[in-house]
Write a protein that holds these residues in place. Sequence first.
Motif: not given
Length: 960
Positions: A478, A556, A628
């Motif tokens: 994030q 990710k 995501d």
Amino acid sequence: MSFWPFTNSLNSNNQLQKFLDGVVDFSSISVNDIFEDSGLSQELISELHNIKGNFKSNITNFSLSQQLQSSDLITNGQTGTNSDVVSLTSSNTDNGGTGSTKDSRGVKLVELLLQPHILNGLLDFLVDSVDYFHDQTVKELEELEKSLNEGTNHLASESESESETESESESESEVRSTLDQNDSVSQTHIEEDEDDDTNSKETKDEKFRRCVQAASDILSIDLWIISNRIIETPSIMSKLWQILRLDNLKVSSPTVNYLIHILDQLMDTNSIELLNFIRRQDDLVDTFLEKVEIPMLMDFFLRIIQTDKPQSPTGIIETLSSQNLIPKLIEILKPHPSQFVKDSKIPNHDLFFKQTASTDFIKALVTISSNTALAVVLETNIGPNQLTRELVSPPIIKSIINDIMLYKPPSPSIDDNNNNNNNPRPTNKHGISNCVGIIIELIRKNNSDYDLYCGSYGELIQNGENGPSEVNSFVMFQWLKDFDQNPPGPRDPVYLGDMLTLFSENLDKFAELLDENPIPPDNVIGEVLGFTRFKISELVAELLHCSNMILLNSKKIKKIIKIRDHIRSQQKKRIKKALNETIDFPEASDESIQDVTMGLDDVSLDDIHFENESSSDGNYRSIIESLDAIEDSEDEEPAISPENPFVCEERDQTIRLNPCIGDYFKIKLIDSKILLDVITMFTQFPWHNFFHNVVFDLIQQIFNGKLNSYNSFLIVELFKPDKCNLIDLIVEKYKEDIEPKPGYRGHLILISEEIVKFTSLYKPDLISPIIVDAISLEEWDWFVEEVLLKTREVYNVVLGAEPEESENGKIDGDAFDASTVGYLDLDSYENNNKNLIILGDSSNHELFIHDKSADHDHEDEDEDDDHDHEDEDEDDEDDDDDDDSMDELDIPDVRIQNMSPTGNIGRNENRIDDEYDHRGGFQTDYHENDFLEHLSGSSSSDDEDDEHSNELRRVPKHNE
């Protein structure tokens, strides 16, 4: 002669005063005039130290210029030499004329030293000193070699000289008379010349050394007016900087010390001007790398780099990057065939020393460029930067691996190789050692797991469900994808993924180096570990640390890092293009200036696109949104059970199809068999404790790694009978009757404790039945009971404790004989009622630390029973506070062997209560089916809900 025994201030600096009073034209004074007399030069330097306070703090530029103008009047003869009008803003408040005379002398002295020809003359002494000291060193080495040769010849001709002694003694009287006559004539000439040379006692060499020292003292003095004149005069600065480029400036030259003192003073007083000058040097990197073996110069180079901080950048890092500092340093580390010539001396020792110095500089650069949380000294730390990012880039890492570490030196001839039939091949062990040191420093100083600052996302760390927690992949992702709070920039954390990938791909080649038997030193019989194998083992252990980092265990995060790298490169190109554009200024106006700034600000993130992307528009924001959907190993808990454990063929194939970088390294660690090779060598070298520590570190990291990853396969590899087979290794080596005891036994104890800790904190049957089978062996039960328990008793003994005698005169069984400390043969104490501690069980931490005995005397049984009933009542009233009241409970003794499946892996607290005899003992009968019924539990787990019983996590009581 004055009767006053102390120094008279009126008579101080008389020689300097007379000299200055005689100065009418500054241009007629040379440096040689100042340094001709040693007393004058000493008074001059002393006077500078006396007046530097006034010039430093109490005199402004305007008042100083007034003083210098007044001094010009004195020089032109328009006022008397003792005029008082010179002191305009002096801090001296003496009523007499002494203060004014002193100020006049100081101003005139400073003005003299500021003359360009004086400053040049001072620098000339430093320039000349480089060749002078070099010639002196060469001459000393020649004399030393000559004396050594003469000493050898003297021993050979000593017998011949004895035969000539008689003939020499006959003419001795004649020689003496001749020498006496010559001495009388020489003495007459010396007395006649004494009046002509007042400094006859000072030799030419001594005078030159004195002048060099004095010149350095003047140029490096803490006097801002002199520093300003040096830095503001291009010819002076060029001559000063030119000293760095002189070929004969060596590490042993005193000129290095003099030069650094001057540069340090300029850095302190005129840092901006000095850095501007340094940035303009096109050969800045080459100048320092030519002198990389001189520590003082490289320390100053690091000090220059340390000025470029994120909050106050100076542009030095960009300058060094544009001049290819990192590639040139790596080029120095590349080996040359001349380094591997078999000789009695060190072949090409100059290159060896240069490579070592380059390695030290790189490691120092990495140290000052570490993450904030890992900074050694926060004030001097500059954080991650472009240089360290280049150091871990694929081109540099490939060069380190292929051109240095895997370099194959020329093979020695068969005649020179007086070894066995294995014919070992030499390795670039010096280069391997250098590169391993660099890689280890890179990993340790760039571990982002310790960076708890993640902007507003840091609240997710500080306000977790169970209080402050560690950085996790979700928070890190994030933070990295939020370009508003955390835009890509040159000071981003250094990503080690590419480096780890390249080392993973080359593990097979490093495994081949492990298989190579090293060339043993002369007069050494038997196999040796060798420096190469030790360093590679150390590298593997550190790379395993690296593979456990959060950034390297998320797919990710890997993709978002690539996006940030691309954006950073695009920004750099656009800024460089904007700065290089030629802009016409028809009229100087605010609008034209605004156009220039808009050219620099037009580096928007939104118009950066990626080629060959599946996204419709290729904009990076849409690409980030698609990340995501990627799943990481932490996103969901796998469905596992004792019947379907985590380590299985299906999951092995699944992870291998698309592993994260951390898992990819662990896969290669097994496939290359390098893990097996390192652990196999553990007992082959029983006295190499440094190597034993490396192996223990490797094993400890495996046991403490994340289970929901390929790390579980590494754990199983440690227990496989046909692979590492740690259980058999430990038991076998402790059953061997060898004297003296091998040096690896202490580390075997540490490894066994890690095994016991692991099997008590986790559920082994959920990982693999191979672990369960290994720790269920009778041999392991014997080792834990007979060796590990007694060793822990020895470690817990208070040194120097004396045994206590009971009332009947016998030695108390609870007392421990201090004389047995350090020995494992404690059969005489096996019947004692010792306090049994579970290794790795945090629930009895207080019991372990304070050594509380759980055995109770018969007279206290009733009291203890009452106390237990009270605890039970309190537990009934407050069932939700079990974990908080753990320290207050009287925890029963549990034998160590019951932490393995031999006892009952799945027992809970109720089961412990069933087994435990509240009178202080254990039930001796165990049910065989208990092992199968409770296999999924741990040694001291609480009752758990069914929905959480098959998770790869620590049991509740062991959460630390």
